[in-house]
Write a protein that holds these residues in place. Sequence first.
Motif, PDB file in Angstrom:
ATOM      1  N   MET A   1       0.836  -1.185   0.000  1.00 33.55           N
ATOM      2  CA  MET A   1       0.000   0.000   0.000  1.00 33.55           C
ATOM      3  C   MET A   1       0.879   1.245   0.000  1.00 33.55           C
ATOM      4  O   MET A   1       1.916   1.265   0.648  1.00 33.55           O
ATOM      5  N   ILE A   2       0.463   2.254  -0.728  1.00 35.04           N
ATOM      6  CA  ILE A   2       1.149   3.542  -0.714  1.00 35.04           C
ATOM      7  C   ILE A   2       0.140   4.634  -0.358  1.00 35.04           C
ATOM      8  O   ILE A   2      -1.075   4.448  -0.490  1.00 35.04           O
ATOM      9  N   VAL A   3       0.679   5.758   0.119  1.00 35.00           N
ATOM     10  CA  VAL A   3      -0.148   6.912   0.449  1.00 35.00           C
ATOM     11  C   VAL A   3       0.266   8.062  -0.455  1.00 35.00           C
ATOM     12  O   VAL A   3       1.441   8.432  -0.501  1.00 35.00           O
ATOM     13  N   GLU A   4      -0.689   8.580  -1.164  1.00 36.08           N
ATOM     14  CA  GLU A   4      -0.506   9.803  -1.961  1.00 36.08           C
ATOM     15  C   GLU A   4      -0.814  10.962  -1.012  1.00 36.08           C
ATOM     16  O   GLU A   4      -1.881  10.993  -0.393  1.00 36.08           O
ATOM     17  N   ALA A   5       0.113  11.906  -0.899  1.00 42.66           N
ATOM     18  CA  ALA A   5      -0.071  13.055  -0.017  1.00 42.66           C
ATOM     19  C   ALA A   5       0.072  14.332  -0.830  1.00 42.66           C
ATOM     20  O   ALA A   5       1.053  14.498  -1.562  1.00 42.66           O
ATOM     21  N   VAL A   6      -0.916  15.211  -0.688  1.00 44.39           N
ATOM     22  CA  VAL A   6      -0.922  16.441  -1.479  1.00 44.39           C
ATOM     23  C   VAL A   6      -1.353  17.601  -0.593  1.00 44.39           C
ATOM     24  O   VAL A   6      -2.426  17.565   0.014  1.00 44.39           O
ATOM     25  N   MET A   7      -0.512  18.641  -0.511  1.00 48.29           N
ATOM     26  CA  MET A   7      -0.885  19.878   0.164  1.00 48.29           C
ATOM     27  C   MET A   7      -1.512  20.779  -0.891  1.00 48.29           C
ATOM     28  O   MET A   7      -0.891  21.080  -1.918  1.00 48.29           O
ATOM     29  N   LEU A   8      -2.754  21.168  -0.666  1.00 54.59           N
ATOM     30  CA  LEU A   8      -3.524  21.940  -1.640  1.00 54.59           C
ATOM     31  C   LEU A   8      -3.766  23.351  -1.126  1.00 54.59           C
ATOM     32  O   LEU A   8      -4.163  23.522   0.035  1.00 54.59           O
ATOM     33  N   GLN A   9      -3.563  24.342  -1.960  1.00 50.49           N
ATOM     34  CA  GLN A   9      -3.914  25.710  -1.618  1.00 50.49           C
ATOM     35  C   GLN A   9      -5.017  26.154  -2.568  1.00 50.49           C
ATOM     36  O   GLN A   9      -4.806  26.253  -3.779  1.00 50.49           O
ATOM     37  N   VAL A  10      -6.193  26.394  -1.999  1.00 56.30           N
ATOM     38  CA  VAL A  10      -7.365  26.799  -2.772  1.00 56.30           C
ATOM     39  C   VAL A  10      -7.422  28.326  -2.816  1.00 56.30           C
ATOM     40  O   VAL A  10      -7.148  29.004  -1.819  1.00 56.30           O
ATOM     41  N   LYS A  11      -7.774  28.856  -3.981  1.00 57.05           N
ATOM     42  CA  LYS A  11      -7.872  30.304  -4.154  1.00 57.05           C
ATOM     43  C   LYS A  11      -8.816  30.901  -3.110  1.00 57.05           C
ATOM     44  O   LYS A  11      -9.874  30.337  -2.814  1.00 57.05           O
ATOM     45  N   SER A  12      -8.419  32.035  -2.575  1.00 58.41           N
ATOM     46  CA  SER A  12      -9.179  32.707  -1.523  1.00 58.41           C
ATOM     47  C   SER A  12     -10.615  32.977  -1.963  1.00 58.41           C
ATOM     48  O   SER A  12     -10.863  33.448  -3.075  1.00 58.41           O
ATOM     49  N   GLY A  13     -11.540  32.652  -1.082  1.00 55.89           N
ATOM     50  CA  GLY A  13     -12.950  32.885  -1.345  1.00 55.89           C
ATOM     51  C   GLY A  13     -13.667  31.735  -2.027  1.00 55.89           C
ATOM     52  O   GLY A  13     -14.884  31.775  -2.189  1.00 55.89           O
ATOM     53  N   TYR A  14     -12.930  30.711  -2.412  1.00 52.59           N
ATOM     54  CA  TYR A  14     -13.512  29.572  -3.117  1.00 52.59           C
ATOM     55  C   TYR A  14     -13.560  28.296  -2.270  1.00 52.59           C
ATOM     56  O   TYR A  14     -13.854  27.228  -2.802  1.00 52.59           O
ATOM     57  N   GLU A  15     -13.293  28.412  -0.996  1.00 49.66           N
ATOM     58  CA  GLU A  15     -13.193  27.232  -0.148  1.00 49.66           C
ATOM     59  C   GLU A  15     -14.489  26.413  -0.104  1.00 49.66           C
ATOM     60  O   GLU A  15     -14.448  25.186  -0.241  1.00 49.66           O
ATOM     61  N   GLN A  16     -15.604  27.050   0.087  1.00 48.76           N
ATOM     62  CA  GLN A  16     -16.884  26.327   0.158  1.00 48.76           C
ATOM     63  C   GLN A  16     -17.210  25.661  -1.168  1.00 48.76           C
ATOM     64  O   GLN A  16     -17.610  24.490  -1.209  1.00 48.76           O
ATOM     65  N   GLU A  17     -17.013  26.386  -2.242  1.00 47.29           N
ATOM     66  CA  GLU A  17     -17.263  25.829  -3.579  1.00 47.29           C
ATOM     67  C   GLU A  17     -16.333  24.639  -3.843  1.00 47.29           C
ATOM     68  O   GLU A  17     -16.745  23.627  -4.412  1.00 47.29           O
ATOM     69  N   TYR A  18     -15.080  24.765  -3.400  1.00 46.09           N
ATOM     70  CA  TYR A  18     -14.124  23.679  -3.568  1.00 46.09           C
ATOM     71  C   TYR A  18     -14.570  22.437  -2.802  1.00 46.09           C
ATOM     72  O   TYR A  18     -14.541  21.328  -3.333  1.00 46.09           O
ATOM     73  N   GLU A  19     -14.963  22.604  -1.559  1.00 43.75           N
ATOM     74  CA  GLU A  19     -15.378  21.458  -0.752  1.00 43.75           C
ATOM     75  C   GLU A  19     -16.587  20.761  -1.375  1.00 43.75           C
ATOM     76  O   GLU A  19     -16.681  19.535  -1.344  1.00 43.75           O
TER      77      GLU A  19
END
Length: 99
Positions: A1-19
Amino acid sequence: MIVEAVMLQVKSGYEQEYEEAFAKASTIISSISGYISHELQRCIEVKGRYLLLVKWETLEDHTIGFRQSEQYEEWKQLLHHFYDPFPVVEHFEKVSLMK
């Protein structure tokens, strides 16, 4: 098993839409052969920062099975426009500790 790890930065103001988009995209990734599980975590200290952890049976399940699939194109359309900067994906394997 492997784990893919990604740190994501979402554009400001789009957090709810992103989720909301990520919730839709979750059904895509979970349908791929070799997929085990995933989780998305929201950073407490930095607005718009998320940590994505995906467990795969093998590295190739992610890099070939998912990344070269039609489903990945749909995943990209749903999510990639939210990121700034575009994230770096890394893969990890469990370290066996000797006693």
